[in-house]
Design a protein around this motif. Structure first.
Motif, PDB file in Angstrom:
ATOM      1  N   GLY A 289       0.848  -1.181   0.000  1.00 48.36           N
ATOM      2  CA  GLY A 289       0.000   0.000   0.000  1.00 48.36           C
ATOM      3  C   GLY A 289       0.884   1.231   0.000  1.00 48.36           C
ATOM      4  O   GLY A 289       0.732   2.144  -0.807  1.00 48.36           O
ATOM      5  N   ILE A 303      -4.967   3.571  -3.895  1.00 47.02           N
ATOM      6  CA  ILE A 303      -5.627   4.366  -2.836  1.00 47.02           C
ATOM      7  C   ILE A 303      -6.260   5.634  -3.409  1.00 47.02           C
ATOM      8  O   ILE A 303      -6.885   6.404  -2.684  1.00 47.02           O
ATOM      9  CB  ILE A 303      -4.689   4.751  -1.669  1.00 47.02           C
ATOM     10  CG1 ILE A 303      -3.469   5.514  -2.148  1.00 47.02           C
ATOM     11  CG2 ILE A 303      -4.304   3.540  -0.873  1.00 47.02           C
ATOM     12  CD1 ILE A 303      -2.752   6.243  -1.008  1.00 47.02           C
ATOM     13  N   LEU A 310      -9.424   6.678   1.370  1.00 43.57           N
ATOM     14  CA  LEU A 310      -8.416   5.687   1.783  1.00 43.57           C
ATOM     15  C   LEU A 310      -7.136   6.365   2.281  1.00 43.57           C
ATOM     16  O   LEU A 310      -6.037   5.833   2.166  1.00 43.57           O
ATOM     17  CB  LEU A 310      -8.121   4.728   0.622  1.00 43.57           C
ATOM     18  CG  LEU A 310      -9.346   3.975   0.081  1.00 43.57           C
ATOM     19  CD1 LEU A 310      -8.979   3.079  -1.097  1.00 43.57           C
ATOM     20  CD2 LEU A 310     -10.002   3.138   1.182  1.00 43.57           C
ATOM     21  N   LEU A 313      -3.911   5.538   4.853  1.00 46.76           N
ATOM     22  CA  LEU A 313      -2.612   5.026   4.416  1.00 46.76           C
ATOM     23  C   LEU A 313      -1.571   6.154   4.356  1.00 46.76           C
ATOM     24  O   LEU A 313      -0.413   5.962   4.723  1.00 46.76           O
ATOM     25  CB  LEU A 313      -2.735   4.353   3.046  1.00 46.76           C
ATOM     26  CG  LEU A 313      -1.462   3.631   2.622  1.00 46.76           C
ATOM     27  CD1 LEU A 313      -1.776   2.238   2.124  1.00 46.76           C
ATOM     28  CD2 LEU A 313      -0.717   4.394   1.556  1.00 46.76           C
ATOM     29  N   ASN A 556     -13.578   1.506  -5.962  1.00 47.69           N
ATOM     30  CA  ASN A 556     -12.854   1.556  -4.697  1.00 47.69           C
ATOM     31  C   ASN A 556     -12.191   0.201  -4.435  1.00 47.69           C
ATOM     32  O   ASN A 556     -12.858  -0.811  -4.233  1.00 47.69           O
ATOM     33  CB  ASN A 556     -13.844   1.907  -3.580  1.00 47.69           C
ATOM     34  CG  ASN A 556     -13.153   2.104  -2.260  1.00 47.69           C
ATOM     35  OD1 ASN A 556     -12.486   1.201  -1.765  1.00 47.69           O
ATOM     36  ND2 ASN A 556     -13.304   3.291  -1.687  1.00 47.69           N
ATOM     37  N   GLU A 558     -10.568  -1.216  -1.981  1.00 45.19           N
ATOM     38  CA  GLU A 558     -10.801  -1.941  -0.726  1.00 45.19           C
ATOM     39  C   GLU A 558     -12.182  -2.597  -0.735  1.00 45.19           C
ATOM     40  O   GLU A 558     -12.337  -3.755  -0.316  1.00 45.19           O
ATOM     41  CB  GLU A 558     -10.707  -0.992   0.483  1.00 45.19           C
ATOM     42  CG  GLU A 558      -9.323  -0.394   0.716  1.00 45.19           C
ATOM     43  CD  GLU A 558      -8.362  -1.342   1.443  1.00 45.19           C
ATOM     44  OE1 GLU A 558      -8.790  -2.414   1.906  1.00 45.19           O
ATOM     45  OE2 GLU A 558      -7.170  -0.991   1.534  1.00 45.19           O
TER      46      GLU A 558
END
Ligand code: BES
Ligand code: ZN
Length: 636
Positions: A289, A303, A310, A313, A556, A558
């Protein structure tokens, strides 16, 4: 000496005895915590204090070659310096001004560690100059073809040195226990730009030559280089973003809050000590990430969600500017000293910028992850300790939620017990006191006891009983040296997530998905929703959720990842094209591993995984494909 003083001393001795007694009942403290078993370097005899590089980056051959000059501090007058290398070809080694060649030898290859490079020196040697080149498959390097970039016209190279991969592109004392400054001159093909974890120029050099200076000392795992067709956009006077022209606009918009995060982090933890903080957005094959390379965080483009959802991170990598980069774990066994502190600070920064509800959701997601990890590993598993024993193993084995989340909850527990103000002051002082130094679990606990548990009794004797109680209450040794999760782990309550759970309940009982109250749900609400769906879901139920909320189409990463895990589990074939596309279009190990592992649970899944992997593997970073090879028993 008057009686008050005697009284104080008496109480102090009593308290110390008591502390010893408690410590004696706790799991044993491993000795020699500062010995790094993941380096060949003879750092107790001679240490490298500075490096000068003169490197050439060859995209045709996939080779970096040139000279690394290491400045030495020969503490014991040693006649040999031992460096770490892995897959490097050493051409020759000279001493000092370079007129004198010296002898060197490469030792046997050891798994994970590579080969020791022993170089003859004299006690008077100030510099060794190593002429070397990297291997095309060097594990720290990923050489991308133009089609693997956003622009599609130029090749790209980036490094990933953590944990012990710096030695695959630099001959060095590859241990977090020593710190060095560096300068570099790097030649890249004309038209490309180069940046390092150092002071960077913001524009392309017409001749492809770039000069770097890194004035603050860093451990070698923070050495980094990235070469490609990218440009720079400032976000504030000390923060900016590098990215390919095709995505720079989106990246600058997504990361616009970074200066706010920085301001809040500085208020809590003290001044940012590194000058600039820039973010380099890498192509999607970046296996992580984010990576907190000094002055220049590397991040995955996954991200960039288009809604700034996000960004924890970024807060995480920024927090490493204190935890990890400034005060650094002495060895990989204390990885939690970097990641646990950072994960705690991440949630604090997010709370400061986006509010309490937001942070509570993050804590809650973390907690669920931690519980699942401990359940999976087993409560008595030695790897559920914060202080690990990674001797003879790949340090990557320590990269679990234990270091990150158990570590974060340990600090949250301390915060809850001491009060926020006192704990924030403690942390700020900790970073100041140990700035540019290393830290072990043992040192941390000793420092904590000295400044928090024992200090007040020296000043206010009447508080000694409370202090004895405090030691008992905190269970410090249990947290750091014990397995599982101590019973004083903070409980997390998130009202936002209670709302989500109510909606799941309603859907399971009788409410149609389209009737659920999902107004103003953020990415984190959706993640909680997806992670808490019932184990059994019919094809119709999957279809209902998908048709209503459009999970398969989401941009997205995630949310898509969480949804695709369900899709595999419940054979929801409508999502298979999206799954294939996701596995082929990005290389983040955090997403790849669970998806391939889930596929590998059934014979049809394995077949599908292998088919996709055959095509995807050449586009993945060595860090990712080495892990997936194991999951799929892949023979190359
Ligand atoms: N320093 C780590 C990445 C790392 C750890 C690389 C160990 C190699 C070995 C970085 O700060 C990190 O933790 N990245 C996380 C993101 C974070 C938000 C948990 C990642 O990449 O998933
Ligand atoms: Zn981290």
């Amino acid at each position: 000496m008057n009686s008050i003083n005697l009284n104080i001393i008496g109480r102090y001795v009593l308290l110390s005895l008591f502390v010893l007694l408690i410590a004696g009942c706790a799991p044993e403290t491993p000795p020699d915590q500062d010995i790094d078993f993941h380096t060949f370097a003879n750092v107790d005899e001679v240490v490298v204090t500075h490096m000068d590089f003169d490197l050439n980056v060859n995209f045709d051959e996939h080779v970096i070659s040139g000279r690394a000059s290491l400045h030495l501090n020969n503490i014991t007058g040693a006649e040999e310096i031992v460096l770490d290398t892995r897959d490097l070809t050493i051409e020759r080694v000279t001493l000092d001004d370079g007129t004198e060649e010296t002898t060197f030898s490469l030792g046997d290859f050891v798994e994970y560690l590579g080969q020791p490079l022993s170089i003859s020196i004299t006690p008077a040697t100030e510099r060794v100059n190593v002429y070397y080149q990297t291997a095309p498959h060097a594990a720290a390097l990923q050489w991308l073809e133009p089609e693997q970039t956003a622009g599609g016209r130029h090749p790209f190279l980036f490094t990933q040195s953590q944990a012990i991969l710096a030695r695959t592109w630099i001959p060095c004392q590859d241990t977090p226990g020593s710190r060095i400054t560096y300068n570099a001159r790097v030649q890249v093909p004309e038209g490309l730009m180069a940046v390092m974890s150092a002071e960077n120029q913001k524009e392309k050099s017409p001749d492809g030559v770039y000069e770097f200076r890194m004035p603050q000392t860093i451990p070698t795992y923070l050495f980094a280089l990235s070469v490609g067709d990218f440009e720079f956009r400032p976000l504030s006077d000390r923060i900016g973003v590098f990215a390919e022209p095709e995505i720079i606009e989106d990246a600058a918009w997504e990361f616009a809050d970074t200066e706010d995060m920085m301001g809040d982090a500085e208020e809590m933890y003290g001044a940012y000590r590194w000058g600039r903080y820039d973010i380099m957005v890498l192509p999607p094959s970046f296996p992580f990430g984010g990576m907190e390379n000094a002055r220049l965080t590397f991040v995955t483009p996954t991200i960039i969600a288009g809604d700034r959802s996000l960004l924890s991170l970024i807060a995480h990598e920024l927090a490493h500017s204190w935890a990890g980069n400034l005060v650094t774990m002495a060895t990989w066994n204390d990885f939690w000293i970097n990641e646990g502190f950072t994960s705690y600070m991440t949630n604090r920064i997010m709370e400061a910028v986006y509010g309490r509800d937001y942070a509570e959701m993050l804590w809650h997601l973390d907690y669920q992850d931690l519980i699942a990890t401990i359940e999976e590993m087993g409560e008595d598993n030695p790897d559920t300790r914060l202080h690990l024993d990674l001797r003879g193993r790949d340090p990557d084995d320590g990269m679990t939620s234990i270091a990150y989340i158990k570590g974060a909850f340990f600090l949250k527990m301390l915060e809850n017990n001491l009060g926020r103000e006192r704990f924030d002051n403690f942390l700020q002082q900790y970073f100041n006191t140990f700035a540019f130094q290393t830290m072990t679990a043992e040192q941390f606990l000793a420092h904590f006891r000295e400044t928090i548990i024992e200090a007040p009794i020296r000043e206010v004797p009447a508080e000694d009983i409370a202090q004895v109680e405090l030691e008992e209450q905190l269970k410090l040794d249990k947290w750091v040296y014990g397995t599982g999760l101590p019973d004083n782990c903070p409980q997390i309550q998130s009202d936002e997530f209670s709302r989500v759970e109510e909606q799941i309940e309603a859907w399971i009982t009788d409410t149609a998905a389209s009737e659920l109250d999902v107004d103003n749900w953020t990415t984190h609400h959706w993640l909680h929703f997806l992670m808490n769906l019932p184990d059994e879901l019919s094809y119709e139920q999957m279809g209902e959720l998908d048709n209503t909320f459009g999970f398969t189409q989401t941009e997205n990463s995630e949310i898509l990842n969480a949804w695709l895990l369900h899709a595999i589990e419940h054979r929801y074939e409508e999502a298979y094209p999206a799954l294939e596309d996701f596995l082929l279009s990005q290389g983040r190990r955090k997403f790849l591993m669970p998806l391939y592992s889930k596929l590998a649970e059934t014979p049809e899944g394995i077949e599908m995984a292998q088919e996709i992997y055959r095509e995807a593997r050449p586009t993945y970073h060595p860090i990712s494909y080495h892990s997936i090879d194991e999951v799929l028993n892949w023979e190359n």
